[in-house]
Design a protein around this motif. Sequence first.
Motif, PDB file in Angstrom:
ATOM      1  N   GLU A   1       0.808  -1.209   0.000  1.00  0.00           N
ATOM      2  CA  GLU A   1       0.000   0.000   0.000  1.00  0.00           C
ATOM      3  C   GLU A   1       0.845   1.264   0.000  1.00  0.00           C
ATOM      4  N   HIS A   2       0.430   2.188  -0.831  1.00  0.00           N
ATOM      5  CA  HIS A   2       1.057   3.502  -0.910  1.00  0.00           C
ATOM      6  C   HIS A   2       0.090   4.484  -0.257  1.00  0.00           C
ATOM      7  N   PRO A   3       0.400   5.007   0.928  1.00  0.00           N
ATOM      8  CA  PRO A   3      -0.567   5.838   1.658  1.00  0.00           C
ATOM      9  C   PRO A   3      -1.022   7.058   0.864  1.00  0.00           C
ATOM     10  N   MET A   4      -2.237   7.508   1.187  1.00  0.00           N
ATOM     11  CA  MET A   4      -2.759   8.751   0.635  1.00  0.00           C
ATOM     12  C   MET A   4      -2.710   9.835   1.689  1.00  0.00           C
ATOM     13  N   GLN A   5      -2.437  11.042   1.248  1.00  0.00           N
ATOM     14  CA  GLN A   5      -2.357  12.185   2.157  1.00  0.00           C
ATOM     15  C   GLN A   5      -3.754  12.653   2.540  1.00  0.00           C
ATOM     16  N   CYS A  47      17.831   9.576  -2.507  1.00  0.00           N
ATOM     17  CA  CYS A  47      16.396   9.286  -2.581  1.00  0.00           C
ATOM     18  C   CYS A  47      16.096   7.948  -1.922  1.00  0.00           C
ATOM     19  N   ALA A  48      15.118   7.934  -1.023  1.00  0.00           N
ATOM     20  CA  ALA A  48      14.865   6.762  -0.190  1.00  0.00           C
ATOM     21  C   ALA A  48      14.444   5.540  -0.986  1.00  0.00           C
ATOM     22  N   ASP A  49      13.769   5.727  -2.132  1.00  0.00           N
ATOM     23  CA  ASP A  49      13.372   4.542  -2.903  1.00  0.00           C
ATOM     24  C   ASP A  49      14.588   3.789  -3.406  1.00  0.00           C
ATOM     25  N   ARG A  50      15.628   4.516  -3.830  1.00  0.00           N
ATOM     26  CA  ARG A  50      16.866   3.867  -4.270  1.00  0.00           C
ATOM     27  C   ARG A  50      17.599   3.242  -3.087  1.00  0.00           C
ATOM     28  N   VAL A  51      17.587   3.929  -1.962  1.00  0.00           N
ATOM     29  CA  VAL A  51      18.258   3.410  -0.767  1.00  0.00           C
ATOM     30  C   VAL A  51      17.621   2.101  -0.324  1.00  0.00           C
ATOM     31  N   GLN A  52      16.287   2.066  -0.296  1.00  0.00           N
ATOM     32  CA  GLN A  52      15.576   0.873   0.166  1.00  0.00           C
ATOM     33  C   GLN A  52      15.770  -0.321  -0.760  1.00  0.00           C
ATOM     34  N   LYS A  53      16.113  -0.061  -2.016  1.00  0.00           N
ATOM     35  CA  LYS A  53      16.392  -1.142  -2.959  1.00  0.00           C
ATOM     36  C   LYS A  53      17.871  -1.530  -2.967  1.00  0.00           C
ATOM     37  N   GLY A  54      18.655  -0.911  -2.096  1.00  0.00           N
ATOM     38  CA  GLY A  54      20.078  -1.211  -2.044  1.00  0.00           C
ATOM     39  C   GLY A  54      20.869  -0.620  -3.185  1.00  0.00           C
ATOM     40  N   LEU A  55      20.363   0.455  -3.790  1.00  0.00           N
ATOM     41  CA  LEU A  55      20.988   1.035  -4.978  1.00  0.00           C
ATOM     42  C   LEU A  55      21.695   2.350  -4.694  1.00  0.00           C
ATOM     43  N   SER A  56      22.017   2.617  -3.437  1.00  0.00           N
ATOM     44  CA  SER A  56      22.725   3.846  -3.076  1.00  0.00           C
ATOM     45  C   SER A  56      23.969   3.509  -2.264  1.00  0.00           C
ATOM     46  N   PRO A  57      25.112   4.096  -2.597  1.00  0.00           N
ATOM     47  CA  PRO A  57      26.316   3.859  -1.797  1.00  0.00           C
ATOM     48  C   PRO A  57      26.230   4.469  -0.401  1.00  0.00           C
ATOM     49  N   LEU A  58      25.166   5.244  -0.136  1.00  0.00           N
ATOM     50  CA  LEU A  58      25.013   5.870   1.187  1.00  0.00           C
ATOM     51  C   LEU A  58      24.078   5.086   2.106  1.00  0.00           C
ATOM     52  N   GLY A  62      19.889  12.241   6.517  1.00  0.00           N
ATOM     53  CA  GLY A  62      18.729  11.450   6.120  1.00  0.00           C
ATOM     54  C   GLY A  62      18.576  11.452   4.617  1.00  0.00           C
ATOM     55  N   PHE A  63      17.392  11.000   4.165  1.00  0.00           N
ATOM     56  CA  PHE A  63      17.122  10.885   2.733  1.00  0.00           C
ATOM     57  C   PHE A  63      15.806  11.572   2.388  1.00  0.00           C
ATOM     58  N   LEU A  64      15.571  11.712   1.107  1.00  0.00           N
ATOM     59  CA  LEU A  64      14.321  12.286   0.617  1.00  0.00           C
ATOM     60  C   LEU A  64      13.266  11.186   0.533  1.00  0.00           C
ATOM     61  N   HIS A  65      12.027  11.500   0.989  1.00  0.00           N
ATOM     62  CA  HIS A  65      10.971  10.488   1.073  1.00  0.00           C
ATOM     63  C   HIS A  65       9.689  10.959   0.410  1.00  0.00           C
ATOM     64  N   ASN A  66       8.952   9.997  -0.150  1.00  0.00           N
ATOM     65  CA  ASN A  66       7.538  10.200  -0.427  1.00  0.00           C
ATOM     66  C   ASN A  66       6.754   9.448   0.645  1.00  0.00           C
ATOM     67  N   LEU A  67       5.441   9.374   0.507  1.00  0.00           N
ATOM     68  CA  LEU A  67       4.632   8.734   1.547  1.00  0.00           C
ATOM     69  C   LEU A  67       4.924   7.243   1.670  1.00  0.00           C
ATOM     70  N   LYS A  68       5.157   6.592   0.544  1.00  0.00           N
ATOM     71  CA  LYS A  68       5.399   5.146   0.561  1.00  0.00           C
ATOM     72  C   LYS A  68       6.725   4.798   1.222  1.00  0.00           C
ATOM     73  N   THR A  69       7.809   5.483   0.831  1.00  0.00           N
ATOM     74  CA  THR A  69       9.108   5.172   1.420  1.00  0.00           C
ATOM     75  C   THR A  69       9.155   5.590   2.888  1.00  0.00           C
ATOM     76  N   ALA A  70       8.456   6.674   3.217  1.00  0.00           N
ATOM     77  CA  ALA A  70       8.420   7.119   4.611  1.00  0.00           C
ATOM     78  C   ALA A  70       7.729   6.087   5.492  1.00  0.00           C
ATOM     79  N   LYS A  71       6.609   5.524   5.017  1.00  0.00           N
ATOM     80  CA  LYS A  71       5.912   4.494   5.789  1.00  0.00           C
ATOM     81  C   LYS A  71       6.801   3.276   6.007  1.00  0.00           C
ATOM     82  N   LYS A  72       7.535   2.906   4.985  1.00  0.00           N
ATOM     83  CA  LYS A  72       8.404   1.732   5.088  1.00  0.00           C
ATOM     84  C   LYS A  72       9.499   1.937   6.123  1.00  0.00           C
TER      85      LYS A  72
END
Length: 442
Positions: free
Chosen positions: A92-96, A242-253, A301-311
């Motif tokens: 689920e991708h939350p709605m604001q 960007c948190a979506d890349r971080v959560q997929k393991g695609l960021s060196p940070l 920290g990283f940049l988030h949308n609602l979905k990555t923030a919830k995760k």
Amino acid sequence: MKYEDFRRELFRLALENGCTAAETYKKEGEEFSVGILSQEIDSYSVSRTLGISLRVQKDGKDGYAYTECIENPAALVQRAIDNALAVETADEHPMQGPQVYPAIEQPEDPIAACSEGERIELAKKLEQAVLSQGEPVVRCESTEISLSRAKVSLHNTRGLAVEETRGCSLLFTSPIVQKGEEVQNDYAFSCRSTDLHSLAEKAVRQASSRLGASPVEPGRYRILLQGRAAFTLLQAFSPIFCADRVQKGLSPLREKVGQTVASPQVTLLDDPFDPGMPLRFDDEGTPAQPTVLLQEGKLCGFLHNLKTAKKNGVSSTGNGIRPGGAASPVGVAPTNLIWQPGTFSPDELVQQLDTGLIITSMSGIHAGVNPISGSFSLLSSGFWVEKGRIVRPVDRITVAGSFPELLQKVQAVGKNLTFSFPGTSRYGAPDVLIESLNVAGS
């Protein structure tokens, strides 16, 4: 059917068909551009676009559907539901919900107030201003004026209701200069400005400065990245924040929040309120807010949308962005990502460089950048400096390194700021002195 009636019907049908929530994202755009070549119109475009995206939530899954027509709401709802049912796993991708938004003022734009005829004449005058600079200018490769405006509207069944009009004009020119058999070019642009003389003068000065350029011997050199080169790297590697890349393991940070990952000279701020491209909310309706990514070298920290923030169990930073408009899914991207300026003037940085290279421009980021590993190898140009004095222009060199390592080797930061073209995201950087980078001639 009016859009308001269309939207209400979409919501009614979605809820009646078992959806727990529904949301619409509408983007109405106006685009104008004219290109001038030898005082004649070389290209001309005027367009108006409308895109509406419907998102529904059903059984813990999100379904999307898109249309460019305000008609047949039942079919749009059914497509969204079918797409939700086709999702194999719940994600689920939350709605604001309802929000309070900051009050900001969009900057004045004198070109937006001009008629189409006046814009065409302005573009012709810009080309004339470039050609009137005289030798070594031989012609303009391109002279353009463009204007983009879009009204973004977001509504959902949770009570979200917000809209905003965004836009920017652009003056662009690319002079060609020649000395003997050698030909060089460069470009310059300005936003929301009708100062043709300054723009023409800048473009010609930059192009002329490249005459007589040649490579340097391969080696490792001290480097002064001018703002245009620095924001090119910042733009290329912005996904690592960007948190979506971080959560997929695609960021060196990844897994380095709270650690020192850069020089104390490095502070990065994503600032949606920067007057160059201000925003009140992101493409999910989350209120805009400044976000510090690096504070004097420390990863905050990283940049988030609602979905990555919830995760991650945090709040969205207001960086839910639809890079392709209403037809594209929500991702994560910067608004105005700015490398914060320091205290040194350009001349002071050249003196600190002492002997090495000033890099004025970098190109080839699509092929020469790996945001997963952080490595880059980019075609570059600039100037050779000896003992704090610019000796000659340099081109046909390749500058290579690792962006995370580059951040650690920053020794000084200039007080000026140079910005990229405005777009989905915008990038700004000062001049930056780097301890050393690998350089190869071609």
